[in-house]
Design a protein around this motif. Structure first.
Motif, PDB file in Angstrom:
ATOM      1  N   THR A 126     -88.713  18.993 -85.591  1.00  0.00           N
ATOM      2  CA  THR A 126     -87.482  18.457 -86.186  1.00  0.00           C
ATOM      3  C   THR A 126     -87.012  19.321 -87.355  1.00  0.00           C
ATOM      4  N   MET A 178     -83.893  20.040 -88.274  1.00  0.00           N
ATOM      5  CA  MET A 178     -82.646  19.601 -88.889  1.00  0.00           C
ATOM      6  C   MET A 178     -82.768  18.162 -89.376  1.00  0.00           C
ATOM      7  N   HIS A 179     -82.397  17.945 -90.652  1.00  0.00           N
ATOM      8  CA  HIS A 179     -82.530  16.632 -91.269  1.00  0.00           C
ATOM      9  C   HIS A 179     -81.287  16.263 -92.069  1.00  0.00           C
ATOM     10  N   THR A 230     -80.091  15.370 -95.544  1.00  0.00           N
ATOM     11  CA  THR A 230     -80.680  15.722 -96.842  1.00  0.00           C
ATOM     12  C   THR A 230     -80.042  15.023 -98.036  1.00  0.00           C
ATOM     13  N   ILE A 233     -76.484  17.960 -94.210  1.00  0.00           N
ATOM     14  CA  ILE A 233     -77.619  18.323 -93.375  1.00  0.00           C
ATOM     15  C   ILE A 233     -78.069  19.726 -93.766  1.00  0.00           C
ATOM     16  N   ASN A 234     -79.323  20.042 -93.480  1.00  0.00           N
ATOM     17  CA  ASN A 234     -79.901  21.312 -93.924  1.00  0.00           C
ATOM     18  C   ASN A 234     -79.723  22.420 -92.890  1.00  0.00           C
ATOM     19  N   ALA A 235     -78.541  22.515 -92.307  1.00  0.00           N
ATOM     20  CA  ALA A 235     -78.227  23.563 -91.337  1.00  0.00           C
ATOM     21  C   ALA A 235     -76.749  23.883 -91.451  1.00  0.00           C
ATOM     22  N   ASN A 256     -77.210  28.506 -88.315  1.00  0.00           N
ATOM     23  CA  ASN A 256     -77.845  27.768 -87.223  1.00  0.00           C
ATOM     24  C   ASN A 256     -76.872  27.484 -86.080  1.00  0.00           C
ATOM     25  N   ILE A 261     -74.015  25.893 -86.390  1.00  0.00           N
ATOM     26  CA  ILE A 261     -73.342  24.608 -86.589  1.00  0.00           C
ATOM     27  C   ILE A 261     -71.837  24.841 -86.666  1.00  0.00           C
ATOM     28  N   TYR A 303     -74.449  14.894 -83.231  1.00  0.00           N
ATOM     29  CA  TYR A 303     -75.908  14.857 -83.185  1.00  0.00           C
ATOM     30  C   TYR A 303     -76.396  13.410 -83.315  1.00  0.00           C
ATOM     31  N   ASP A 347     -76.608  27.487 -94.744  1.00  0.00           N
ATOM     32  CA  ASP A 347     -77.748  26.575 -94.683  1.00  0.00           C
ATOM     33  C   ASP A 347     -77.391  25.125 -94.969  1.00  0.00           C
ATOM     34  N   TYR A 403     -84.078  12.809 -88.807  1.00  0.00           N
ATOM     35  CA  TYR A 403     -83.860  14.112 -88.174  1.00  0.00           C
ATOM     36  C   TYR A 403     -82.778  14.063 -87.102  1.00  0.00           C
TER      37      TYR A 403
END
Length: 237
Positions: A53, A55-56, A58, A77-79, A83, A85, A91, A127, A145
């Motif tokens: 997992t 991607m979370h 955050t 999110i941390n992406a 990534n 995105i 999601y 990021d 996630y």
């Protein structure tokens, strides 16, 4: 003098209760989806290994420190661009549930709880991205996630007569939020899947052993397999 004091106090009280502003996303679109499919998308599944997992969720965009979020809220999110995105991507938001002090294994499987889904709203960093919550099965919390979103397909339900097979019993493992009691319409996870011949749409009779000498099993009801994996299946009562 007394009147002036009263005015000052009233002004001070009004200033104290002004709401704090928070950045929100666009209002969630009304979902024109079969409620049964929405329920199935929120149904639990079982895993014997901890999922990967990266991607979370955050954080959020409220001026107050919040852990939980609902439809219409903006979350980070941390992406981001690094990534792949892009704005408009959707999601699932999921949460791993397991007994405290245990690891995810064959002996101690964990429940995957789908808590909702979100749509990417803005991306301007490699990021990080902003997303708006579009549907919630439960609250969406920091730390949950992400996995790619697609609505499930409701299987055709078998109409074959139900005939219990001796020595071919599966066992109810757990349900959403690790529940162990269920009613009509609820989902639970069975310890059998495609490896044991279970197919989507298969019908099951649910029995309980009363542990009484020379007594038959007690018939509780029926359930249908709506999502089947290799060694587990999600059934709906």
């Amino acid at each position: 003098m007394g009147r002036s004091n009263r005015v000052l106090l009233a002004c001070g009280f009004a200033a104290a209760v002004l709401p704090l502003s928070a950045q929100t996303g666009p209002a969630p679109e009304m979902l024109r989806t079969d409620p049964q499919l929405l329920a199935l998308a929120c149904a639990p599944t079982l895993v014997y290994e901890k999922p990967i997992t990266p991607m979370h969720v955050t954080g959020g965009q409220s001026t107050l420190k919040r852990v939980s979020h609902a439809p219409g809220d903006l979350v980070t999110i941390n992406a981001g661009t690094a990534n792949g995105i892009e704005i408009g991507q959707e999601y699932y938001v999921r949460r791993l549930q397991q007994d405290k002090g245990t690891s995810t294994s064959r002996k101690t499987p964990a429940v995957v709880r789908t808590v909702g889904w979100l749509k990417i709203w803005a991306v301007d960093r490699p990021d990080m991205a902003l997303a708006t919550v579009t549907h919630a099965c439960e609250t969406i919390d920091i730390g949950d996630y992400l996995e790619p979103f697609s609505l499930p397909q409701m299987p055709a339900i078998s109409r074959e007569p139900l005939k219990p097979e001796k020595d071919n019993y599966g066992r109810i493992m757990v349900g959403t939020d690790r529940r162990r009691a269920f009613a009509k319409g609820d989902f639970f996870v069975l310890d059998r899947g495609t490896a044991q011949g279970v197919t989507p749409g298969a019908r099951f009779v649910v029995f309980r052993d009363r542990n009484q000498f020379q007594n038959f099993l007690f018939d509780l009801g029926e359930a249908v397999a709506v999502d089947v994996k290799e060694n587990s299946a999600t059934l709906q009562v």
